[in-house]
Motif scaffolding. Sequence first.
Motif, PDB file in Angstrom:
ATOM      1  N   ASP A  43       9.507  10.289  -1.561  1.00 49.49           N
ATOM      2  CA  ASP A  43      10.683   9.610  -0.999  1.00 49.49           C
ATOM      3  C   ASP A  43      10.345   8.904   0.311  1.00 49.49           C
ATOM      4  OD1 ASP A  43      12.193  10.435  -3.108  1.00 49.49           O
ATOM      5  OD2 ASP A  43      13.270  12.009  -2.045  1.00 49.49           O
ATOM      6  N   SER A  44       9.181   8.250   0.342  1.00 49.18           N
ATOM      7  CA  SER A  44       8.762   7.590   1.578  1.00 49.18           C
ATOM      8  C   SER A  44       8.311   6.160   1.328  1.00 49.18           C
ATOM      9  CB  SER A  44       7.637   8.391   2.243  1.00 49.18           C
ATOM     10  OG  SER A  44       6.556   8.577   1.343  1.00 49.18           O
ATOM     11  N   GLY A  45       8.964   5.475   0.389  1.00 50.74           N
ATOM     12  CA  GLY A  45       8.689   4.061   0.184  1.00 50.74           C
ATOM     13  C   GLY A  45       9.186   3.251   1.370  1.00 50.74           C
ATOM     14  N   THR A  46       8.867   1.960   1.384  1.00 51.41           N
ATOM     15  CA  THR A  46       9.260   1.151   2.530  1.00 51.41           C
ATOM     16  C   THR A  46       9.387  -0.305   2.127  1.00 51.41           C
ATOM     17  OG1 THR A  46       8.808   0.778   4.883  1.00 51.41           O
ATOM     18  CG2 THR A  46       6.933   0.615   3.371  1.00 51.41           C
ATOM     19  N   SER A  47       9.755  -1.142   3.099  1.00 51.76           N
ATOM     20  CA  SER A  47       9.865  -2.585   2.907  1.00 51.76           C
ATOM     21  C   SER A  47       9.330  -3.265   4.157  1.00 51.76           C
ATOM     22  CB  SER A  47      11.328  -2.982   2.684  1.00 51.76           C
ATOM     23  OG  SER A  47      12.078  -2.758   3.873  1.00 51.76           O
ATOM     24  N   VAL A  48       9.147  -4.565   4.082  1.00 55.20           N
ATOM     25  CA  VAL A  48       8.667  -5.315   5.239  1.00 55.20           C
ATOM     26  C   VAL A  48       9.634  -5.184   6.409  1.00 55.20           C
ATOM     27  CG1 VAL A  48       8.248  -7.656   6.114  1.00 55.20           C
ATOM     28  CG2 VAL A  48       7.237  -6.936   3.936  1.00 55.20           C
ATOM     29  N   SER A  49      10.926  -5.263   6.139  1.00 57.70           N
ATOM     30  CA  SER A  49      11.905  -5.176   7.237  1.00 57.70           C
ATOM     31  C   SER A  49      11.902  -3.790   7.880  1.00 57.70           C
ATOM     32  CB  SER A  49      13.306  -5.525   6.730  1.00 57.70           C
ATOM     33  OG  SER A  49      13.734  -4.621   5.729  1.00 57.70           O
ATOM     34  N   GLU A  50      11.742  -2.754   7.081  1.00 55.57           N
ATOM     35  CA  GLU A  50      11.692  -1.399   7.634  1.00 55.57           C
ATOM     36  C   GLU A  50      10.426  -1.182   8.454  1.00 55.57           C
ATOM     37  OE1 GLU A  50      13.761   1.512   4.471  1.00 55.57           O
ATOM     38  OE2 GLU A  50      12.483  -0.026   3.584  1.00 55.57           O
ATOM     39  N   LEU A  51       9.301  -1.701   7.974  1.00 56.50           N
ATOM     40  CA  LEU A  51       8.057  -1.596   8.729  1.00 56.50           C
ATOM     41  C   LEU A  51       8.150  -2.349  10.051  1.00 56.50           C
ATOM     42  CD1 LEU A  51       5.329  -2.074   5.975  1.00 56.50           C
ATOM     43  CD2 LEU A  51       5.708  -0.021   7.346  1.00 56.50           C
ATOM     44  N   ARG A  52       8.740  -3.531  10.005  1.00 54.88           N
ATOM     45  CA  ARG A  52       8.872  -4.325  11.225  1.00 54.88           C
ATOM     46  C   ARG A  52       9.649  -3.548  12.276  1.00 54.88           C
ATOM     47  NH1 ARG A  52      11.353  -8.410   9.129  1.00 54.88           N
ATOM     48  NH2 ARG A  52       9.491  -9.636   8.666  1.00 54.88           N
ATOM     49  N   GLN A  53      10.762  -2.939  11.873  1.00 59.51           N
ATOM     50  CA  GLN A  53      11.570  -2.152  12.799  1.00 59.51           C
ATOM     51  C   GLN A  53      10.772  -0.979  13.352  1.00 59.51           C
ATOM     52  OE1 GLN A  53      14.550  -2.468  14.110  1.00 59.51           O
ATOM     53  NE2 GLN A  53      14.884  -0.400  14.941  1.00 59.51           N
ATOM     54  N   SER A  54      10.025  -0.298  12.491  1.00 65.55           N
ATOM     55  CA  SER A  54       9.246   0.861  12.911  1.00 65.55           C
ATOM     56  C   SER A  54       8.130   0.475  13.876  1.00 65.55           C
ATOM     57  CB  SER A  54       8.669   1.557  11.679  1.00 65.55           C
ATOM     58  OG  SER A  54       7.876   2.649  12.028  1.00 65.55           O
ATOM     59  N   PHE A  55       7.388  -0.591  13.550  1.00 65.17           N
ATOM     60  CA  PHE A  55       6.258  -1.002  14.380  1.00 65.17           C
ATOM     61  C   PHE A  55       6.700  -1.582  15.714  1.00 65.17           C
ATOM     62  CE2 PHE A  55       2.875  -1.742  10.810  1.00 65.17           C
ATOM     63  CZ  PHE A  55       3.004  -0.412  10.439  1.00 65.17           C
ATOM     64  N   ASP A  56       7.932  -2.094  15.772  1.00 69.18           N
ATOM     65  CA  ASP A  56       8.428  -2.676  17.019  1.00 69.18           C
ATOM     66  C   ASP A  56       8.947  -1.638  18.008  1.00 69.18           C
ATOM     67  OD1 ASP A  56       7.745  -5.240  16.363  1.00 69.18           O
ATOM     68  OD2 ASP A  56       9.734  -5.837  15.666  1.00 69.18           O
ATOM     69  N   ASP A  57       8.863  -0.369  17.642  1.00 71.51           N
ATOM     70  CA  ASP A  57       9.204   0.701  18.582  1.00 71.51           C
ATOM     71  C   ASP A  57       8.380   0.490  19.859  1.00 71.51           C
ATOM     72  OD1 ASP A  57       9.057   3.214  20.014  1.00 71.51           O
ATOM     73  OD2 ASP A  57       9.784   4.225  18.222  1.00 71.51           O
ATOM     74  N   PRO A  58       9.034   0.480  21.027  1.00 70.77           N
ATOM     75  CA  PRO A  58       8.300   0.193  22.268  1.00 70.77           C
ATOM     76  C   PRO A  58       7.207   1.196  22.598  1.00 70.77           C
ATOM     77  CG  PRO A  58      10.533   0.970  22.740  1.00 70.77           C
ATOM     78  CD  PRO A  58      10.472   0.683  21.281  1.00 70.77           C
ATOM     79  N   SER A  59       7.227   2.372  21.970  1.00 69.48           N
ATOM     80  CA  SER A  59       6.187   3.369  22.246  1.00 69.48           C
ATOM     81  C   SER A  59       4.969   3.215  21.340  1.00 69.48           C
ATOM     82  CB  SER A  59       6.761   4.787  22.092  1.00 69.48           C
ATOM     83  OG  SER A  59       7.090   5.040  20.742  1.00 69.48           O
ATOM     84  N   VAL A  60       4.999   2.239  20.432  1.00 66.06           N
ATOM     85  CA  VAL A  60       3.890   2.022  19.506  1.00 66.06           C
ATOM     86  C   VAL A  60       2.933   0.980  20.086  1.00 66.06           C
ATOM     87  CG1 VAL A  60       3.238   1.191  17.211  1.00 66.06           C
ATOM     88  CG2 VAL A  60       5.268   2.626  17.475  1.00 66.06           C
ATOM     89  N   ASP A  61       1.686   1.370  20.264  1.00 65.39           N
ATOM     90  CA  ASP A  61       0.637   0.458  20.709  1.00 65.39           C
ATOM     91  C   ASP A  61       0.042  -0.192  19.463  1.00 65.39           C
ATOM     92  OD1 ASP A  61      -1.634  -0.844  21.620  1.00 65.39           O
ATOM     93  OD2 ASP A  61      -2.207   0.740  23.019  1.00 65.39           O
ATOM     94  N   LEU A 110       0.830  -1.212   0.000  1.00 66.60           N
ATOM     95  CA  LEU A 110       0.000   0.000   0.000  1.00 66.60           C
ATOM     96  C   LEU A 110       0.861   1.257   0.000  1.00 66.60           C
ATOM     97  CD1 LEU A 110      -2.616   1.666   0.400  1.00 66.60           C
ATOM     98  CD2 LEU A 110      -2.384   1.225   2.861  1.00 66.60           C
ATOM     99  N   ILE A 111       1.830   1.316   0.899  1.00 62.90           N
ATOM    100  CA  ILE A 111       2.682   2.509   1.002  1.00 62.90           C
ATOM    101  C   ILE A 111       3.442   2.742  -0.294  1.00 62.90           C
ATOM    102  CG2 ILE A 111       4.722   3.455   2.166  1.00 62.90           C
ATOM    103  CD1 ILE A 111       3.654   2.164   4.754  1.00 62.90           C
ATOM    104  N   ASN A 112       3.939   1.672  -0.903  1.00 63.58           N
ATOM    105  CA  ASN A 112       4.702   1.835  -2.139  1.00 63.58           C
ATOM    106  C   ASN A 112       3.806   2.187  -3.322  1.00 63.58           C
ATOM    107  OD1 ASN A 112       7.223   1.395  -0.953  1.00 63.58           O
ATOM    108  ND2 ASN A 112       6.996  -0.818  -1.088  1.00 63.58           N
ATOM    109  N   ALA A 113       2.536   1.751  -3.299  1.00 63.68           N
ATOM    110  CA  ALA A 113       1.587   2.176  -4.338  1.00 63.68           C
ATOM    111  C   ALA A 113       1.315   3.665  -4.219  1.00 63.68           C
ATOM    112  CB  ALA A 113       0.290   1.377  -4.220  1.00 63.68           C
ATOM    113  N   CYS A 114       1.216   4.156  -2.975  1.00 65.01           N
ATOM    114  CA  CYS A 114       1.054   5.595  -2.754  1.00 65.01           C
ATOM    115  C   CYS A 114       2.296   6.359  -3.210  1.00 65.01           C
ATOM    116  CB  CYS A 114       0.783   5.881  -1.273  1.00 65.01           C
ATOM    117  SG  CYS A 114      -0.791   5.251  -0.654  1.00 65.01           S
TER     118      CYS A 114
END
Length: 319
Positions: free
Chosen positions: A32-50, A21-25
């Motif tokens: 300049d805000s494309g992403t990958s599964v590994s980058e999303l995983r790192q971002s979502f695993d931030d301890p402040s993310v519910d 979805l993000i890459n289609a957008c």
Amino acid sequence: MTTLTMRPYAGEADLDAIAHLINACEAVDRTDSGTSVSELRQSFDDPSVDKTRNIYLWEDAENKLVGLGRLWVPPADKLTDGFLGFRVHPTARGKDLERQILAWGEGRMREMSQERGVPVKLRSSSRADQSERIAILERSGFTAERYFFTMERSLSQPIPEPQLPEGFVVRQMQGEQDIQAWVEMYNQAFIDHWNHRELTVERMRHELKNPYYKPELDLIATATDGTFAAFCHCRINPEDNKRNGRQEGLIICLGTRRGFRHRGLGRAMLLTGMQRLQAAGVEIAKLGVDVENPTGALRLYESVGFHKAFTHISYFKEV
């Protein structure tokens, strides 16, 4: 009207669809805000993310992911703000989905306001050239509050030699043994900045686990007594560079703590970081800056050759 279903993020199984979805957008928006599964995983695993309550997905009748809302609430004793990032697939835009995602974000913030008994704001942002997104935010009652530049500078041009003030030395971050002092320095450096949110040791530990974190790009200037006085934290993301077909490096943050300003430490650390990026093969250095930064950061960046690439606008709405 197309029937849409909203549901909470279900974990690892959703990452591929979210990246798609993000890459289609990105293919349409070119921000300049494309992403990958590994980058999303790192971002979502931030301890402040519910992840269970603050990431929601919208799917069409064929179970295709067409919308994403992600709310980030800074960890704090007193809740005041939530930051909403949202994406809508290009084929689903302008059909009420954007309004639904914004309404979900407002609803979540109202819940948190009631839980903690404090007034809150919902924040979101847009690049200044995204006229449709800006129109949606403004129709939904959001007000522009602050402007930020993304700046860049070619590293093929000569980099002035850093002039470190007498009595200071530069070294790289040394992991866990430095983490407490680094976080304290960071918070002291940004305490005067607009809408500053305290960095926690827990969140910094998460940053150190980023697969593209390199200690040699996380630089600290120490005083004669060992005090952490200034820093320049840089990163090179090879996935991002491959997507964009460029060799870029990001200066994530640069700062000087209170009591050590106006000595040239910020300039020296910036130039040192640029040299490290250049040595690593980076062709373009990029960074972000608050246009109204009270410490004169914009003037500093311009003085060493950075120029504005584009503008981001921060919006807010009282909830």
